[in-house]
Design an enzyme around this catalytic site. Structure first.
Site, PDB file in Angstrom:
ATOM      1  N   PRO A  49      56.862  14.191  13.942  1.00 47.49           N
ATOM      2  CA  PRO A  49      56.179  14.446  15.222  1.00 47.49           C
ATOM      3  C   PRO A  49      57.075  14.622  16.438  1.00 47.49           C
ATOM      4  O   PRO A  49      56.581  14.830  17.539  1.00 47.49           O
ATOM      5  CB  PRO A  49      55.334  13.171  15.403  1.00 47.49           C
ATOM      6  N   CYS A  50      58.389  14.590  16.239  1.00 54.41           N
ATOM      7  CA  CYS A  50      59.263  14.557  17.424  1.00 54.41           C
ATOM      8  C   CYS A  50      59.163  15.819  18.280  1.00 54.41           C
ATOM      9  O   CYS A  50      59.447  15.784  19.464  1.00 54.41           O
ATOM     10  CB  CYS A  50      60.699  14.279  17.036  1.00 54.41           C
TER      11      CYS A  50
END
Lengths: 228, 109
Positions: free
Chosen positions: A165-166
């Site tokens: 998810p970065c």
């Protein structure tokens, strides 16, 4: 630098609920599941695919047949509970699972996925990608796919592939900001303003889903713009 | 095959719209700090896919391979790559055109 559009957990759950409402209307098979102590939950979809490309959904998820190629509307055929259309051998049927969880540390949704044969043999990441749309294959080769890792599912404790998810805020922020500029009607959820016609989960899943073989019917786009 | 930039006069093809095979008018709008296309209005054949449109815009804007481009209908929904423009026009077009937002991203890089 634009301020990032973070998603609170309650807001995440709200958008998931709206998303599932529409899923139920069109029989798309998404459900909400809670952890044993009901403190958190996630969205889940299971679909079955036969290697030659036909997709069958089993009762308990949704009872309609759709092709595995992205289509704007699922092809709906009445399916007898005991029927499996065009199944060849049991080993040819693949079960795909997609889970949407909330990441507290990144404050964004996260996509967990896995696939296996009916006898439980896991499908490798390479096998999953073979089912992914042609146009994403070049993207895959460009190497962000060191951002797909295998991790333990936070609630189920089983190994899943995870789309990291970065980078989510990077592609979600411009879209949300743009939509906020265009729309004058906003809704207040948990002290945060979101443009009324945008469902964060719908937008996000429409972007990340196809890369791992999950395509949303177009009716989700219309539903999002009609949400109260 | 592109029909080329949609000049104002092209929008006056009254009666041609809605006939299958006739191109649809698209208005492209940039999102965030994505470069704005000099020509925003295009007449596009109905069977052109979203992926075809993405490739075209990337070339037009001279984006590098590591840059991703996303296209949205209704401002925030990314259609599947092989979705046809004609179908999107039927679903989301209004006032004789389909508005598509496009946004570049290094997200996968």
């Amino acid at each position: 630098m634009e301020e990032d559009e973070f998603l609170g957990e309650k807001t995440f759950q709200h958008y998931c609920a709206e998303f599932i409402k529409h899923s139920q209307q069109i029989g798309d098979g998404w459900e909400w599941r809670t952890s044993k102590d009901c403190s958190d939950g996630y969205m889940c979809k299971i679909h079955f695919q036969i290697k030659n490309g036909t997709v069958v959904s089993y009762p308990g998820t949704s009872t309609h047949v759709q092709t595995c190629l992205p289509m704007e509307e699922a092809l709906e055929l009445p399916l007898d509970d005991s029927e499996v259309t065009e199944a060849t051998a049991a080993t040819e049927v693949i079960k795909y699972e997609y889970h949407v969880l909330y990441s507290c540390s990144y404050q964004v949704p996260v996509l967990y996925f896995r696939a296996s044969f009916l006898d439980g043999r896991p499908f490798s990441l390479k096998d999953i990608w073979e089912g992914v749309h042609e146009c994403y294959k070049t993207r895959l080769q460009q190497g962000p796919w060191d951002t797909i890792t295998q991790q333990e599912h936070p609630i189920l404790g089983q190994p899943f592939f995870v789309l990291h998810p970065c980078k989510t805020n990077e592609f979600m922020t411009p879209v949300l900001k743009n939509s906020r500029k265009i729309n004058s009607t906003w809704t207040c959820l948990c002290f945060h303003l979101f443009p009324r016609n945008v469902n964060y989960i719908t937008s996000w899943l429409s972007i990340v889903g196809p890369v791992v073989g999950l395509n949303l019917p177009l009716s989700y786009a219309r539903a999002a713009s009609q949400n109260e | 095959m592109w029909c080329g930039p949609g000049l104002t006069s092209n929008f006056l093809r009254v009666g041609a719209r809605g006939i299958s095979g006739a191109p649809v008018d698209i208005l492209l709008k940039a999102v965030g700090d994505t470069p704005i296309m000099k020509t925003k209005k295009w007449a596009v054949e109905r069977t052109r896919t979203i992926q075809g449109l993405i490739d075209f815009i990337k070339k037009f804007l001279k984006l590098v391979a590591s840059e991703q481009l996303f296209i949205y209908v209704n401002q925030s929904f990314a259609p599947s790559p092989d979705q046809e423009v004609g179908t999107l026009y039927e679903c989301f077009g209004s006032d004789g055109k389909l508005v598509l937002h496009y946004c570049k991203s290094q997200a996968w890089g």
